[in-house]
Design a protein around this motif. Structure first.
Motif, mmCIF file in Angstrom:
data_model
loop_
_atom_site.group_PDB
_atom_site.id
_atom_site.type_symbol
_atom_site.label_atom_id
_atom_site.label_comp_id
_atom_site.label_asym_id
_atom_site.label_seq_id
_atom_site.Cartn_x
_atom_site.Cartn_y
_atom_site.Cartn_z
ATOM 1 N N ARG A 1 17.140 53.042 40.230
ATOM 2 C CA ARG A 1 15.883 52.960 40.959
ATOM 3 C C ARG A 1 14.781 52.391 40.067
ATOM 4 O O ARG A 1 13.987 51.544 40.487
ATOM 5 C CB ARG A 1 15.487 54.338 41.472
ATOM 6 N N SER A 2 14.721 52.836 38.838
ATOM 7 C CA SER A 2 13.715 52.346 37.899
ATOM 8 C C SER A 2 13.895 50.852 37.620
ATOM 9 O O SER A 2 12.926 50.086 37.587
ATOM 10 C CB SER A 2 13.809 53.133 36.596
ATOM 11 N N LEU A 3 15.156 50.451 37.449
ATOM 12 C CA LEU A 3 15.429 49.042 37.171
ATOM 13 C C LEU A 3 15.028 48.171 38.352
ATOM 14 O O LEU A 3 14.443 47.090 38.181
ATOM 15 C CB LEU A 3 16.918 48.858 36.862
ATOM 16 N N ARG A 4 15.285 48.638 39.578
ATOM 17 C CA ARG A 4 14.906 47.867 40.766
ATOM 18 C C ARG A 4 13.397 47.731 40.873
ATOM 19 O O ARG A 4 12.877 46.678 41.252
ATOM 20 C CB ARG A 4 15.471 48.531 42.024
ATOM 21 N N ARG A 5 12.672 48.819 40.552
ATOM 22 C CA ARG A 5 11.211 48.771 40.615
ATOM 23 C C ARG A 5 10.649 47.772 39.618
ATOM 24 O O ARG A 5 9.737 46.987 39.935
ATOM 25 C CB ARG A 5 10.627 50.156 40.352
ATOM 26 N N GLN A 6 11.181 47.792 38.406
ATOM 27 C CA GLN A 6 10.703 46.842 37.398
ATOM 28 C C GLN A 6 10.994 45.410 37.831
ATOM 29 O O GLN A 6 10.142 44.517 37.699
ATOM 30 C CB GLN A 6 11.388 47.128 36.059
ATOM 31 N N PHE A 7 12.191 45.199 38.350
ATOM 32 C CA PHE A 7 12.589 43.866 38.770
ATOM 33 C C PHE A 7 11.715 43.378 39.924
ATOM 34 O O PHE A 7 11.235 42.241 39.925
ATOM 35 C CB PHE A 7 14.059 43.898 39.196
ATOM 36 N N ALA A 8 11.517 44.240 40.925
ATOM 37 C CA ALA A 8 10.695 43.876 42.081
ATOM 38 C C ALA A 8 9.261 43.571 41.666
ATOM 39 O O ALA A 8 8.629 42.636 42.176
ATOM 40 C CB ALA A 8 10.730 44.990 43.115
#
Length: 471
Positions: A395-402
């Protein structure tokens, strides 16, 4: 644990360290953005160029001041900073403050140019297609304001070189008033018309032309007149109920038809009225028209020869005062070829440039992220060793990517929306049919960009995730 807690010490320092200076630059950048967008949509080259410069200043000022303000924002709000996985997002923004601001501004500038090129391309394409549809539905269409003579010179050439399936020679007449034209000028934005009187034609000619074009039969009720208008005027004309007076007789408004009927440079401007033959014969002729359906498309040398006859007629009366009558020869095949040429010259290069810029922007951002994969891998390995759940890490990785991909796209979308709405609003009436048509063009522009952009995001995310979270 010590390495995890002290990652902040490895961050780059802010470009703008003073809070007061940062706020001033941020506010000034917003002013530049608003002013630049306003100048860009004027349609004037000098002001548009100045607007482009101001937009560049806005993007760099906005992202540099924004990235410099990230540490101060989070430091003053510890509850936000340490809630959930916000700390990881904060560190991804703060790890390379100098680089992030400049990179985001550069990518945002590329995306702005992409959307402006795409938007201009779709607008040009719409203009060309609508002009193509409005010009003529007949294979060959000859128009003359010289009502005393016929089309003998054209007929002589056509009989010798162009096989004809059907033809019709008819006259347009000036109405006694210009009530409908005046009403449309007052109620329809950007409505243009050179006629001070409404144009009419005989019902017999109208019925013959409909049959020639393959339209359903139109019936004229006794004591009524028919309105044939362009499709964008349909709702207006259906709500028009005023009678028509000709020679002391009054006709009630009858049916409204909206098929394509050569109403750009021929059968009236935007609309024409069909009336009983006996009522039209007493009116003043406005123009004569010779409409043909041919066996083969009329293009190349044949069309050039017909245009030469037109030019010769005009030049023969060039010295007349007032100005000589207007002549026009239109060929459906020639118009389509011209439209294809205009698309190749204007639309295709804009679309090609927009695709190249989209791929360039997405590639720069992807390389920027993938170059940090090693640092992220170590950071997430430490988090895993301390018991962080895999779902939270994803979830954290997706937020950073987005966040990295969304931030540079937001200002360009706002600029593009403003630019396209302003340009669409300046087009002649009839190019854009309605609001749904306008928003459809804007939506298609954004959709084409985001489809390509999202493909890059998906491919980059899969690669990035495999590098950072190999398990």
């Amino acid at each position: 644990i010590s390495a995890l807690l002290n990652y902040d010490r490895r961050n780059e320092t802010e470009i703008i360290k003073n809070d007061k200076s940062r706020r001033k630059i941020f506010a000034l950048s917003l002013v530049c953005g608003v002013a630049g967008t306003a100048l860009l949509i004027t349609g004037n080259l000098p002001t548009g160029t100045l607007g482009s410069v101001l937009i560049v200043m806005f993007l760099y000022g906005f992202f540099i001041s924004f990235s410099s303000g990230v540490p101060a924002f989070f430091d003053k709000r510890p509850r936000i900073k340490y809630a959930k996985t916000h700390l990881l997002v904060y560190r991804s923004l703060a790890s390379k403050l100098n680089t992030t601001g400049v990179t985001m501004a550069t990518i945002s500038l590329l995306i702005t140019a992409t959307l402006l090129c795409e938007g201009a391309g779709f607008i040009f394409n719409t203009i060309f297609e609508r002009r193509d549809a409005r010009a003529t539905n007949h294979d060959l269409y000859i128009y003359s304001e010289e009502t005393e003579t016929g089309f003998e010179a054209y007929k002589e050439y056509i009989s010798a070189h162009i096989p004809v399936r059907e033809s019709r020679e008819y006259t347009l007449y000036n109405g006694e008033t210009g009530a409908i034209s005046k009403w449309l000028e007052e109620t329809v934005p950007n409505y243009l018309s050179d006629n001070d009187r409404d144009l009419l034609l005989k019902m017999s000619d109208y019925a013959a032309l409909r049959k020639m074009l393959g339209f359903p039969e139109a019936r004229l009720e006794p004591g009524a007149y028919i309105i044939h208008c362009m499709d964008y005027l349909k709702n207006k004309m259906e709500n028009y109920h005023a009678p028509l007076t000709l020679g002391g007789q009054t006709l009630a408004k009858g049916a409204v038809y909206t098929e394509e009927f050569s109403q750009w440079d021929g059968n009236g401007e935007n609309f024409i009225l069909a009336v009983p033959d006996e009522m039209a014969e007493n009116l003043t002729p406005a123009a004569k028209i010779y409409a043909l359906m041919t066996v083969e498309p009329v293009r190349g040398e044949k069309f050039t020869a017909l245009r030469a006859i037109q030019d010769a007629q005009y030049e023969a009366r060039l010295s007349e005062t007032p100005a000589p009558p207007y002549y026009s020869v239109q060929s459906k095949a020639a118009i389509r070829e011209n439209t294809a040429f205009m698309n190749a010259v204007f639309v295709f290069p804009l679309f090609y440039l927009s695709i190249v810029l989209t791929m360039t922007a997405a590639t720069i951002l992807t390389i920027q992220l993938l170059s940090e994969a090693g640092r992220y891998r170590k950071q997430y390995a430490l988090l895993r060793s301390q018991g962080m759940d895999a779902r939270d890490m994803n979830r954290s990785l997706r937020r950073q990517f987005a966040l990295f991909y969304a931030m540079p796209a937001l200002p360009p979308v706002l600029i593009c929306l403003t630019f396209m709405l302003a340009q669409i609003g300046t087009l002649d009436a009839g190019v854009i049919l309605n609001r749904a048509h306008a928003w459809g063009i804007i939506g298609l522009t954004l959709a084409v960009f985001f489809v390509i952009y999202l493909i890059y995001i998906a491919a980059s995310y899969i690669s990035f995730k495999r590098s950072v979270l190999p398990e």
